[in-house]
Design a protein around this motif. Sequence first.
Motif, PDB file in Angstrom:
ATOM      1  N   GLU A 182       3.102 -23.245 -20.713  1.00  0.00           N
ATOM      2  CA  GLU A 182       4.248 -23.105 -19.816  1.00  0.00           C
ATOM      3  C   GLU A 182       5.529 -22.828 -20.602  1.00  0.00           C
ATOM      4  OE1 GLU A 182       4.386 -26.749 -17.671  1.00  0.00           O
ATOM      5  OE2 GLU A 182       2.630 -26.295 -16.429  1.00  0.00           O
ATOM      6  N   GLY A 183       6.401 -22.049 -20.014  1.00  0.00           N
ATOM      7  CA  GLY A 183       7.724 -21.812 -20.591  1.00  0.00           C
ATOM      8  C   GLY A 183       7.693 -20.931 -21.824  1.00  0.00           C
ATOM      9  N   ASP A 184       8.878 -20.756 -22.414  1.00  0.00           N
ATOM     10  CA  ASP A 184       9.025 -19.877 -23.571  1.00  0.00           C
ATOM     11  C   ASP A 184       8.579 -20.567 -24.858  1.00  0.00           C
ATOM     12  OD1 ASP A 184      10.093 -17.898 -21.952  1.00  0.00           O
ATOM     13  OD2 ASP A 184      12.143 -18.663 -22.192  1.00  0.00           O
ATOM     14  N   GLY A 185       8.726 -21.871 -24.938  1.00  0.00           N
ATOM     15  CA  GLY A 185       8.371 -22.581 -26.158  1.00  0.00           C
ATOM     16  C   GLY A 185       6.969 -23.136 -26.099  1.00  0.00           C
ATOM     17  N   GLY A 186       5.993 -22.291 -25.859  1.00  0.00           N
ATOM     18  CA  GLY A 186       4.620 -22.744 -25.681  1.00  0.00           C
ATOM     19  C   GLY A 186       3.992 -23.228 -26.974  1.00  0.00           C
ATOM     20  N   LEU A 187       2.800 -23.760 -26.833  1.00  0.00           N
ATOM     21  CA  LEU A 187       2.066 -24.311 -27.968  1.00  0.00           C
ATOM     22  C   LEU A 187       1.569 -23.209 -28.897  1.00  0.00           C
ATOM     23  CD1 LEU A 187       0.748 -26.809 -29.328  1.00  0.00           C
ATOM     24  CD2 LEU A 187      -1.193 -26.511 -27.763  1.00  0.00           C
ATOM     25  N   PHE A 188       1.320 -22.010 -28.363  1.00  0.00           N
ATOM     26  CA  PHE A 188       0.704 -20.940 -29.159  1.00  0.00           C
ATOM     27  C   PHE A 188       1.679 -19.784 -29.370  1.00  0.00           C
ATOM     28  CE2 PHE A 188      -2.693 -23.180 -26.995  1.00  0.00           C
ATOM     29  CZ  PHE A 188      -3.625 -23.371 -27.996  1.00  0.00           C
ATOM     30  N   SER A 189       1.667 -19.260 -30.596  1.00  0.00           N
ATOM     31  CA  SER A 189       2.481 -18.092 -30.930  1.00  0.00           C
ATOM     32  C   SER A 189       1.639 -17.132 -31.776  1.00  0.00           C
ATOM     33  CB  SER A 189       3.733 -18.516 -31.699  1.00  0.00           C
ATOM     34  OG  SER A 189       4.502 -17.391 -32.061  1.00  0.00           O
ATOM     35  N   PRO A 190       1.371 -15.921 -31.299  1.00  0.00           N
ATOM     36  CA  PRO A 190       1.759 -15.399 -29.987  1.00  0.00           C
ATOM     37  C   PRO A 190       1.055 -16.154 -28.852  1.00  0.00           C
ATOM     38  CG  PRO A 190       0.159 -13.950 -31.023  1.00  0.00           C
ATOM     39  CD  PRO A 190       0.530 -14.960 -32.059  1.00  0.00           C
ATOM     40  N   PRO A 191       1.557 -15.995 -27.620  1.00  0.00           N
ATOM     41  CA  PRO A 191       0.928 -16.683 -26.491  1.00  0.00           C
ATOM     42  C   PRO A 191      -0.542 -16.308 -26.362  1.00  0.00           C
ATOM     43  CG  PRO A 191       3.045 -15.757 -25.851  1.00  0.00           C
ATOM     44  CD  PRO A 191       2.727 -15.200 -27.211  1.00  0.00           C
ATOM     45  N   LEU A 192      -1.302 -17.161 -25.726  1.00  0.00           N
ATOM     46  CA  LEU A 192      -2.721 -16.886 -25.517  1.00  0.00           C
ATOM     47  C   LEU A 192      -2.893 -15.632 -24.671  1.00  0.00           C
ATOM     48  CD1 LEU A 192      -4.053 -20.483 -24.719  1.00  0.00           C
ATOM     49  CD2 LEU A 192      -4.164 -19.254 -26.893  1.00  0.00           C
ATOM     50  N   PRO A 193      -3.952 -14.868 -24.911  1.00  0.00           N
ATOM     51  CA  PRO A 193      -4.211 -13.691 -24.079  1.00  0.00           C
ATOM     52  C   PRO A 193      -4.465 -14.092 -22.631  1.00  0.00           C
ATOM     53  CG  PRO A 193      -6.091 -14.167 -25.503  1.00  0.00           C
ATOM     54  CD  PRO A 193      -4.982 -15.056 -25.949  1.00  0.00           C
ATOM     55  N   GLY A 194      -4.299 -13.123 -21.741  1.00  0.00           N
ATOM     56  CA  GLY A 194      -4.371 -13.394 -20.312  1.00  0.00           C
ATOM     57  C   GLY A 194      -5.659 -14.043 -19.861  1.00  0.00           C
ATOM     58  N   PHE A 195      -6.787 -13.598 -20.394  1.00  0.00           N
ATOM     59  CA  PHE A 195      -8.059 -14.143 -19.928  1.00  0.00           C
ATOM     60  C   PHE A 195      -8.139 -15.647 -20.199  1.00  0.00           C
ATOM     61  CE2 PHE A 195      -9.323 -13.971 -24.341  1.00  0.00           C
ATOM     62  CZ  PHE A 195     -10.309 -14.944 -24.461  1.00  0.00           C
ATOM     63  N   LYS A 196      -7.532 -16.084 -21.294  1.00  0.00           N
ATOM     64  CA  LYS A 196      -7.564 -17.490 -21.663  1.00  0.00           C
ATOM     65  C   LYS A 196      -6.541 -18.286 -20.857  1.00  0.00           C
ATOM     66  CE  LYS A 196      -9.410 -18.981 -25.060  1.00  0.00           C
ATOM     67  NZ  LYS A 196     -10.689 -19.661 -25.372  1.00  0.00           N
ATOM     68  N   SER A 197      -5.309 -17.810 -20.797  1.00  0.00           N
ATOM     69  CA  SER A 197      -4.275 -18.549 -20.071  1.00  0.00           C
ATOM     70  C   SER A 197      -4.566 -18.596 -18.575  1.00  0.00           C
ATOM     71  CB  SER A 197      -2.894 -17.932 -20.324  1.00  0.00           C
ATOM     72  OG  SER A 197      -2.854 -16.589 -19.896  1.00  0.00           O
ATOM     73  N   ASP A 198      -5.150 -17.535 -18.025  1.00  0.00           N
ATOM     74  CA  ASP A 198      -5.493 -17.534 -16.598  1.00  0.00           C
ATOM     75  C   ASP A 198      -6.577 -18.572 -16.300  1.00  0.00           C
ATOM     76  OD1 ASP A 198      -3.660 -15.555 -16.150  1.00  0.00           O
ATOM     77  OD2 ASP A 198      -5.121 -13.919 -16.024  1.00  0.00           O
ATOM     78  N   ALA A 221     -14.691 -18.839 -20.467  1.00  0.00           N
ATOM     79  CA  ALA A 221     -13.497 -18.251 -21.077  1.00  0.00           C
ATOM     80  C   ALA A 221     -12.766 -19.271 -21.937  1.00  0.00           C
ATOM     81  CB  ALA A 221     -12.567 -17.700 -19.994  1.00  0.00           C
ATOM     82  N   MET A 222     -12.794 -20.528 -21.522  1.00  0.00           N
ATOM     83  CA  MET A 222     -12.161 -21.589 -22.310  1.00  0.00           C
ATOM     84  C   MET A 222     -12.791 -21.703 -23.694  1.00  0.00           C
ATOM     85  SD  MET A 222      -9.717 -23.119 -20.647  1.00  0.00           S
ATOM     86  CE  MET A 222      -9.627 -24.626 -21.603  1.00  0.00           C
ATOM     87  N   ALA A 223     -14.088 -21.437 -23.775  1.00  0.00           N
ATOM     88  CA  ALA A 223     -14.812 -21.599 -25.035  1.00  0.00           C
ATOM     89  C   ALA A 223     -14.706 -20.385 -25.951  1.00  0.00           C
ATOM     90  CB  ALA A 223     -16.291 -21.884 -24.740  1.00  0.00           C
ATOM     91  N   GLU A 224     -14.144 -19.300 -25.480  1.00  0.00           N
ATOM     92  CA  GLU A 224     -14.089 -18.053 -26.257  1.00  0.00           C
ATOM     93  C   GLU A 224     -13.108 -18.186 -27.427  1.00  0.00           C
ATOM     94  OE1 GLU A 224     -15.362 -14.109 -26.922  1.00  0.00           O
ATOM     95  OE2 GLU A 224     -16.043 -15.502 -25.364  1.00  0.00           O
ATOM     96  N   PRO A 225     -13.543 -17.919 -28.655  1.00  0.00           N
ATOM     97  CA  PRO A 225     -12.620 -18.002 -29.795  1.00  0.00           C
ATOM     98  C   PRO A 225     -11.664 -16.820 -29.836  1.00  0.00           C
ATOM     99  CG  PRO A 225     -14.792 -17.291 -30.522  1.00  0.00           C
ATOM    100  CD  PRO A 225     -14.920 -17.607 -29.065  1.00  0.00           C
ATOM    101  N   LEU A 226     -10.587 -16.991 -30.566  1.00  0.00           N
ATOM    102  CA  LEU A 226      -9.570 -15.947 -30.724  1.00  0.00           C
ATOM    103  C   LEU A 226      -9.417 -15.603 -32.205  1.00  0.00           C
ATOM    104  CD1 LEU A 226      -6.828 -17.364 -28.318  1.00  0.00           C
ATOM    105  CD2 LEU A 226      -8.531 -15.598 -27.810  1.00  0.00           C
ATOM    106  N   PRO A 227      -9.087 -14.337 -32.517  1.00  0.00           N
ATOM    107  CA  PRO A 227      -8.910 -13.242 -31.560  1.00  0.00           C
ATOM    108  C   PRO A 227     -10.258 -12.711 -31.074  1.00  0.00           C
ATOM    109  CG  PRO A 227      -8.636 -12.430 -33.787  1.00  0.00           C
ATOM    110  CD  PRO A 227      -8.808 -13.910 -33.909  1.00  0.00           C
TER     111      PRO A 227
END
Length: 538
Positions: A302-318, A473-479
């Motif tokens: 949530e918000g601009d100061g999120g836990l991840f930088s860069p933000p998580l990709p859409g499939f994960k955050s959704d 999708a939660m279990a998918e590693p990044l990138p």
Amino acid sequence: MAAKKPRIVIIGAGMAGLTAANKLHTASNNTFDLSVVEGGSRIGGRINTSEFSAEKIEMGATWIHGIGGSPIYKIAEATGSLLSDEPWECMDPTVDKARTFAEGGFEVEPSVVEPVSGLFNALMELAQGKDIDDGDLGEIYEIATRVCSSGDGFNGNSVGSFLRSGFDAYWASSIGKGEKGCGGTWSRRSLEEAIFTMFSNTQRTYTSADDLYTLDYAAESEYQMFPGEEITIAKGYLSVIHHLASVLPQGVIELNRRVTKIEWRQSYEEGPVKVHFSDGSVLFADHVIVTVSLGVLKAGIEGDGGLFSPPLPGFKSDAIKRLGYGVVNKLFVEVSQRKFPSMQLVFEKEDSEYRFVKIPWWMRRTATLAPIHSNSKVLLSWFAGKEALELEKLTDEEIMDGVLTTVSCLTGKEVKKDTGITPKTLTNGSLREGDDEVVKITKVLTSKWGGDPLFRGSYSYVAVGSSGDDLDAMAEPLPQINKKSGQVNGHGQALVHELQVMFAGEATHRTHYSTTHGAYYSGLREADRLLKHYKCDF
């Protein structure tokens, strides 16, 4: 010059994190530079064995859900954790069968409760895709299967809608059997509906959903249970955690290391991931396994100061946004006498003109109040959703008053705190006026999972609008890697490091979410992913 070991940082020292660390340490032949960073002052995460009134209790995870095949059961059995000279929480076959009390001050006969219980259990088993034996259920079984197969007013979306359709069909088939009153202001229908609601409230604590109308029906049948009885652990759930942690060298686990930011897809020489902590320190890593709760992840995107930088990709955050995550809290009550009865609590609807207005709203959706074993002075009640959060805000005095008022209104007997006046009370498992064995509430203890920033709740569920695909999708590693091109999906960059940010925890397991064994399996999964990546012989 020795080659640099891959640096792995595991965030969270709960079941998932310690399982992953245990496997990576024992199976890698010292391949990795391993760290487990924990934001709190203890290990265990949502497992927290504690003590209250000289009894061992579980503030968090309580059950081994089926002993047939459970890895948690195997560990507890192998380490002798299932055996104790003393009885322990929720594991005593001599506890009296629960007695059911309805608002208005009367006890409900088992002959009224049991058909409703049979209906509710049959509906839940059908929703979960189980093959059930009609046995003695007769018409109840036929009603449940008809609703399941034909819809019969069921919209197909939620478990709550399915249960409602099942009860309506049951009552339609029962019209004329018992419209007469059943005690006080209750009609037969209103009483049976309230009993059905009581069982629904118990189901809410199983799932953590505030409302079963938010619990996805289609996903319910994907959830898997182990066969066999459900048991608690005599020496405490933390005994399993301590076993997993015992193999790790001193210094691997670092407490009070709260993560504030995870930078990934970086080009630092020390590693592609940079972990920031609340004290201003940082750790560089080749791989980070994130095992924080779904509630923390929801807050972290949530918000601009999120836990991840860069933000998580859409499939994960959704997926994080769609999945459900709720709060379940336990209330422990110490009373002055043993042999308190196990009580099931049946309430009028919250808008009923017949309700007792002095019963606080947060008590109206708890279903039971029962001793944790037959010789215990400690009673236990479960709360889910909004009332679980409310419980965290109340003072001990307010909680004791609420419990006393509720018991008085449902039993028809006056129950008081110790004021020097001998009250009418519940004594020795029977309802009677006593002047020699007055039961008093002496103290209370509540868990507070919702307000704890390290957890923000209890466990996940598949909400309406989400699905088992979101758990995957939660279990998918990044990138995400395009295996054919060797590029990072969506960025066109040449692959530098795989498996930079990995995810484990109960909310990442499609069929065993919400459980400790789901968290255990997810920790193994991510450890095995890294071992395979580095071609370790495991």
